[in-house]
Write an enzyme that holds these catalytic residues in place. Structure first.
Site, PDB file in Angstrom:
ATOM      1  N   ASN A 123       0.864  -1.383  -0.079  1.00  0.00           N
ATOM      2  CA  ASN A 123       0.066  -0.003  -0.090  1.00  0.00           C
ATOM      3  C   ASN A 123       0.913   1.287  -0.023  1.00  0.00           C
ATOM      4  O   ASN A 123       1.933   1.222   0.386  1.00  0.00           O
ATOM      5  CB  ASN A 123      -0.851   0.066   1.157  1.00  0.00           C
ATOM      6  CG  ASN A 123      -0.459  -0.274   2.637  1.00  0.00           C
ATOM      7  OD1 ASN A 123       0.555  -0.973   2.657  1.00  0.00           O
ATOM      8  ND2 ASN A 123      -0.985   0.208   3.497  1.00  0.00           N
TER       9      ASN A 123
ATOM     10  N   CYS B   1      -2.822  13.482   0.643  1.00  0.00           N
ATOM     11  CA  CYS B   1      -4.181  13.772   0.251  1.00  0.00           C
ATOM     12  C   CYS B   1      -4.725  12.246   0.100  1.00  0.00           C
ATOM     13  O   CYS B   1      -4.627  11.329  -0.760  1.00  0.00           O
ATOM     14  CB  CYS B   1      -4.223  14.193  -1.078  1.00  0.00           C
ATOM     15  SG  CYS B   1      -5.939  14.510  -1.874  1.00  0.00           S
TER      16      CYS B   1
ATOM     17  N   CYS C  21     -10.726  -3.401  -3.942  1.00  0.00           N
ATOM     18  CA  CYS C  21      -9.582  -4.418  -4.444  1.00  0.00           C
ATOM     19  C   CYS C  21     -10.581  -5.620  -4.837  1.00  0.00           C
ATOM     20  O   CYS C  21      -9.975  -6.353  -5.823  1.00  0.00           O
ATOM     21  CB  CYS C  21      -8.739  -5.098  -3.201  1.00  0.00           C
ATOM     22  SG  CYS C  21      -7.490  -3.678  -3.109  1.00  0.00           S
TER      23      CYS C  21
ATOM     24  N   GLU D 256      -3.086  -4.659  -3.075  1.00  0.00           N
ATOM     25  CA  GLU D 256      -3.436  -5.800  -3.915  1.00  0.00           C
ATOM     26  C   GLU D 256      -3.807  -5.040  -5.378  1.00  0.00           C
ATOM     27  O   GLU D 256      -3.095  -5.496  -6.643  1.00  0.00           O
ATOM     28  CB  GLU D 256      -4.992  -5.909  -3.812  1.00  0.00           C
ATOM     29  CG  GLU D 256      -4.759  -7.044  -2.455  1.00  0.00           C
ATOM     30  CD  GLU D 256      -5.283  -6.087  -1.212  1.00  0.00           C
ATOM     31  OE1 GLU D 256      -4.638  -4.920  -1.267  1.00  0.00           O
ATOM     32  OE2 GLU D 256      -5.915  -6.543  -0.593  1.00  0.00           O
TER      33      GLU D 256
HETATM   34  N1  THU Z   1      -5.268  -1.686   2.356  1.00  0.00           N
HETATM   35  C1  THU Z   1      -4.799  -2.421   1.548  1.00  0.00           C
HETATM   36  O1  THU Z   1      -3.577  -2.085   0.932  1.00  0.00           O
HETATM   37  N2  THU Z   1      -5.357  -3.487   1.059  1.00  0.00           N
HETATM   38  C2  THU Z   1      -6.597  -3.791   1.619  1.00  0.00           C
HETATM   39  O2  THU Z   1      -7.138  -4.751   1.246  1.00  0.00           O
HETATM   40  C3  THU Z   1      -7.051  -3.377   2.906  1.00  0.00           C
HETATM   41  C4  THU Z   1      -6.384  -1.892   3.054  1.00  0.00           C
HETATM   42  C5  THU Z   1      -4.556  -0.545   3.037  1.00  0.00           C
HETATM   43  C6  THU Z   1      -5.195   0.649   2.435  1.00  0.00           C
HETATM   44  C7  THU Z   1      -4.506   1.526   3.576  1.00  0.00           C
HETATM   45  O3  THU Z   1      -3.177   1.950   3.023  1.00  0.00           O
HETATM   46  C8  THU Z   1      -4.477   0.732   4.887  1.00  0.00           C
HETATM   47  O4  THU Z   1      -4.406  -0.335   4.227  1.00  0.00           O
HETATM   48  C9  THU Z   1      -5.358   0.906   5.922  1.00  0.00           C
HETATM   49  O5  THU Z   1      -6.740   1.133   5.415  1.00  0.00           O
END
Ligand code: THU
Length: 165
Positions: free
Chosen positions: A65, A70, A113, A78
């Protein structure tokens, strides 16, 4: 990896054509998602996520992630992995493994996702993992039942507005 010539097509012998992954491959994919998690840029949520995507022809694309000041511009692990694969020409996937730091829970992909995965088929596997490497396997269809997808775009409509706009 071994390759064979099948009806003029070059195919990988191992696992090509089958979604069924060996335990070793699953373990490796989960490990790759855990490694990807280490790259997470998440200063706002402090919630690290990593993903490792296995293509039909057995290439792996990883993602983490990436958040942003922003907030709404943040991208999930994913989606990053899938976008990396698609931008390199890969659109057919066998599986994706997801890792987070949640100790007692399998990381569950967010709704966005799930829809992003669904774009590339319903019948492939998602490994929701825990940091100890244990996992829960679900198909994209199980994660997103009764979904809207690319096939729906060409279904019969009451009106065809193609020439009106
Ligand atoms: N996040 C993901 O990368 N994948 C998911 O399926 C769930 C959430 C990330 C998004 C954000 O950067 C952090 O987790 C908290 O929501």
């Amino acid at each position: 990896m071994d390759k064979i010539n099948f009806n003029g097509k070059l195919m990988h012998v191992k696992e090509q054509g089958s979604r069924q992954l060996s335990q070793e491959t699953v373990k490796k994919l989960i490990h790759q998602s855990q490694e990807a998690k280490k790259q997470a840029y998440c200063p706002y949520s402090n919630f690290r996520v990593g993903a490792a995507l296995l293509t039909f022809d057995n290439f792996v694309f990883t993602g983490c992630n990436v958040e942003n000041a922003c907030y709404n511009l943040g991208v999930c692990a994913e989606r990053n992995a899938i976008s990396k694969a698609v931008s390199e020409g890969y659109r057919t996937f066998k599986a994706i493994a997801i890792a987070s730091d949640l100790n007692d829970q399998f990381i569950s992909p967010c709704g966005g996702c799930r829809q992003f995965m669904r774009e590339f088929g319903l019948n492939w596997d998602v490994y929701l993992s825990k940091p100890d490497g244990s996992c829960l396997k679900m198909t994209v269809e199980e994660l997103l039942p009764v979904s809207f997808g690319p096939e729906d775009m060409s279904m019969k409509k009451v009106f065809d507005i193609t020439n009106e706009y």
